[in-house]
Design a protein around this motif. Sequence first.
Motif, PDB file in Angstrom:
ATOM      1  N   GLN A 345       0.803  -1.212   0.000  1.00  0.00           N
ATOM      2  CA  GLN A 345       0.000   0.000   0.000  1.00  0.00           C
ATOM      3  C   GLN A 345       0.842   1.272   0.000  1.00  0.00           C
ATOM      4  OE1 GLN A 345      -2.116  -0.743   3.628  1.00  0.00           O
ATOM      5  NE2 GLN A 345      -3.674  -2.031   2.650  1.00  0.00           N
ATOM      6  N   ALA A 346       2.148   1.131   0.043  1.00  0.00           N
ATOM      7  CA  ALA A 346       3.019   2.300   0.142  1.00  0.00           C
ATOM      8  C   ALA A 346       3.174   3.029  -1.189  1.00  0.00           C
ATOM      9  CB  ALA A 346       4.395   1.885   0.654  1.00  0.00           C
ATOM     10  N   ARG A 347       2.840   2.376  -2.290  1.00  0.00           N
ATOM     11  CA  ARG A 347       2.939   2.958  -3.634  1.00  0.00           C
ATOM     12  C   ARG A 347       4.336   3.566  -3.866  1.00  0.00           C
ATOM     13  NH1 ARG A 347      -0.905   7.167  -4.651  1.00  0.00           N
ATOM     14  NH2 ARG A 347      -1.012   7.597  -2.422  1.00  0.00           N
ATOM     15  N   LEU A 348       5.346   2.757  -3.609  1.00  0.00           N
ATOM     16  CA  LEU A 348       6.727   3.232  -3.727  1.00  0.00           C
ATOM     17  C   LEU A 348       7.050   3.678  -5.151  1.00  0.00           C
ATOM     18  CD1 LEU A 348       8.556   0.531  -1.568  1.00  0.00           C
ATOM     19  CD2 LEU A 348       8.000   2.874  -0.913  1.00  0.00           C
ATOM     20  N   SER A 350       4.777   4.616  -7.724  1.00  0.00           N
ATOM     21  CA  SER A 350       3.998   5.742  -8.229  1.00  0.00           C
ATOM     22  C   SER A 350       4.262   7.032  -7.459  1.00  0.00           C
ATOM     23  CB  SER A 350       2.496   5.402  -8.181  1.00  0.00           C
ATOM     24  OG  SER A 350       2.082   5.128  -6.855  1.00  0.00           O
ATOM     25  N   ARG A 351       4.514   6.939  -6.147  1.00  0.00           N
ATOM     26  CA  ARG A 351       4.719   8.147  -5.334  1.00  0.00           C
ATOM     27  C   ARG A 351       6.163   8.614  -5.307  1.00  0.00           C
ATOM     28  NH1 ARG A 351       2.146   7.263   0.475  1.00  0.00           N
ATOM     29  NH2 ARG A 351       2.958   9.371   0.718  1.00  0.00           N
ATOM     30  N   TYR A 352       7.098   7.649  -5.301  1.00  0.00           N
ATOM     31  CA  TYR A 352       8.505   7.999  -5.105  1.00  0.00           C
ATOM     32  C   TYR A 352       9.416   7.565  -6.255  1.00  0.00           C
ATOM     33  CZ  TYR A 352       6.796   8.487  -0.300  1.00  0.00           C
ATOM     34  OH  TYR A 352       6.066   8.839   0.820  1.00  0.00           O
ATOM     35  N   GLY A 353       8.877   6.824  -7.214  1.00  0.00           N
ATOM     36  CA  GLY A 353       9.709   6.352  -8.322  1.00  0.00           C
ATOM     37  C   GLY A 353      10.703   5.286  -7.921  1.00  0.00           C
ATOM     38  N   LEU A 354      10.378   4.491  -6.885  1.00  0.00           N
ATOM     39  CA  LEU A 354      11.297   3.481  -6.373  1.00  0.00           C
ATOM     40  C   LEU A 354      10.798   2.075  -6.695  1.00  0.00           C
ATOM     41  CD1 LEU A 354      11.899   4.930  -2.777  1.00  0.00           C
ATOM     42  CD2 LEU A 354      13.252   5.346  -4.831  1.00  0.00           C
ATOM     43  N   ARG A 355      11.677   1.262  -7.225  1.00  0.00           N
ATOM     44  CA  ARG A 355      11.382  -0.159  -7.418  1.00  0.00           C
ATOM     45  C   ARG A 355      12.089  -0.925  -6.300  1.00  0.00           C
ATOM     46  NH1 ARG A 355       8.976  -0.965 -12.251  1.00  0.00           N
ATOM     47  NH2 ARG A 355       9.279   0.622 -13.863  1.00  0.00           N
ATOM     48  N   LEU A 356      11.329  -1.646  -5.511  1.00  0.00           N
ATOM     49  CA  LEU A 356      11.884  -2.341  -4.360  1.00  0.00           C
ATOM     50  C   LEU A 356      12.557  -3.640  -4.781  1.00  0.00           C
ATOM     51  CD1 LEU A 356      12.196  -2.531  -1.272  1.00  0.00           C
ATOM     52  CD2 LEU A 356       9.980  -3.682  -1.207  1.00  0.00           C
ATOM     53  N   LEU A 357      13.821  -3.787  -4.374  1.00  0.00           N
ATOM     54  CA  LEU A 357      14.568  -5.006  -4.675  1.00  0.00           C
ATOM     55  C   LEU A 357      14.672  -5.926  -3.459  1.00  0.00           C
ATOM     56  CD1 LEU A 357      17.561  -3.499  -6.695  1.00  0.00           C
ATOM     57  CD2 LEU A 357      15.361  -4.294  -7.555  1.00  0.00           C
TER      58      LEU A 357
END
Length: 609
Positions: A345-348, A350-357
Amino acid sequence: MNLMLPNAHALAVLLLVVFALILFSRDRIPLETSSLVVLAALAVGFELFPYQGPGGITLNSTDFFLGFGHQALVAVCALMILGQGLIRSGALEPVGRMLTAAWRKAPSLSLLATLLVCALLSAFINNTPIVVMLLPILIGVALRTGLSPSGLLLPVGLISIVGGMTTTIGTSTNLLVVSVAADMGVASFRMFDFLVPASIAGAVAVLYLWLIAPRLLPDRQVPMQSTVKRLFTAQIRLDKSSDATGLQLAEAIERCNGELKVEKIQRGPGVFVTPLPDVELKAGDRITTTNTQDNLREFAHLLGGKLYSGDVEVDETHPLEPHNQQIAEVAITPTSKLLGVRIAQARLLSRYGLRLLALHRFNREDQTRATGVENTVLRSGDVLLVQSSPRQLNQLKDGGDFLVLDGSVNLPKTSKAPLALGIMVGVIVVAAAGILPIAISAVFGVLALLMTRCLSWKEAMAALSIQVVMIIVASLALGMALMRTGGADWIAQIFLSLSFGIPAFAILGILMLAMAALTNVVSNNAAAVIGTPIAISLAQQLMLPAEPFVLAVLFGANLSFATPMAYQTNLLVMNAGGYKFNDFVRVGLPLMVLLWLVLTATLAYAYRL
């Protein structure tokens, strides 16, 4: 001494205190939720069973909500906003630049200078923004000099706690203890009334953290970047012969074992189809997705399509490229809006431009891929390995949700910095001179920051922590219930009966040690507020001045060095430096014992105990 059981209300409150301390020690339950449970239990209990004590003492259910307007909470919130004003305006930028230059010129003495500066700032400003400012500087120093960051980060994190206990405004714990003691009739402590014993302890702590602590710490690194693969964005193009042509999107995803994450479907020039599960795939469709290089090739094979990067087909001579993407480690700050939010739900992106690895947390030995952590609730200090553009990562440094651990220094610098610093100095001087209480002077300081546009309302609200507010209100409610029902007196009597025949200074030391042990397991604010009425009752029954016993609680509740959960910056430092739980025990426990001995001896000498 013949001890009788306390009255029913006091006994119920004591049981609730035990239950609350257990709740506060459960890191899986948000602290604000635990606080609300305690507050609701007190209010409902005393509403259903009103209390009428001896001498006309009463306790109504609505009394427990007075903490929301308590001067200690007002002061704590105002000081958090003032600290945010210093950071946002760039008032601390010269400090950061000075320390950076010092590390380049004299590395051997720079750790000492950093410890002293950090301790001095923490005496007047909430230590969270100070630690957040210093971490990238120290990581950058480690990268440039080849030093291990583990020898730098933990000593600086711990000295910020030590510095905070030197004045009444250094930490919220100090403000709470002083305010609760004043409510109970103890003479009010002025800002620098306990500066001398705290400074003696601080000097010992600086020497220990400078000369000894780095030698006790093994080299630690956060082994994240070597355990994950870079993500690539590519297109899978379908033609008439593709196996996926004619299938619904849900069926195509199922062919890829559910791992295909479709970002968009392009159907002709400038035409995009919403990627709903029942969309039928057609020849010529271009499916945009992001994954590892091996997975992208596998998806293209399973769907019978061809893999493209831009307009170039991917093959041995044209491999996938990251296209201006870099991998970085970012930490969740103690004031982040993402605290308590599930990763899904953090929308990393869309909100921050971060892709979580990957996600790193001190009690997680595995470095889990993003596909396995969607339901993980983010906590303060969590370190995320992310992939993003340099521009997006630089933008993160201007916000308060993430701390980018890339070793770069991007401190703000504005024309409002001298004004913000002057306002903060004015607040301290007015309070120290006794012209206005700190709660009032700090509120006026916040007003001055807002009116001079050193800080916006949005930035001011971002500085506040609902977790801090709720734990303070719940702790004040528990302290009030203990005091008025006689529970604090009963605990003091037990304490005295167990320590019968022991000198007063030893009783003082045992009280401080008990607070130190408690604060390393539960919230230091809760430990302090619960301990203060007990300390005052203990002093009264010993017929001794209450001040040294109040200070024993104050100092003991600040000795939160031995566990990473003991203080909000400990987790941030732990994950940023790649420390293990035992590292805090190895360094923090000796420091706790050392300062306990120094402070006990200092208070005993000062008050002739």
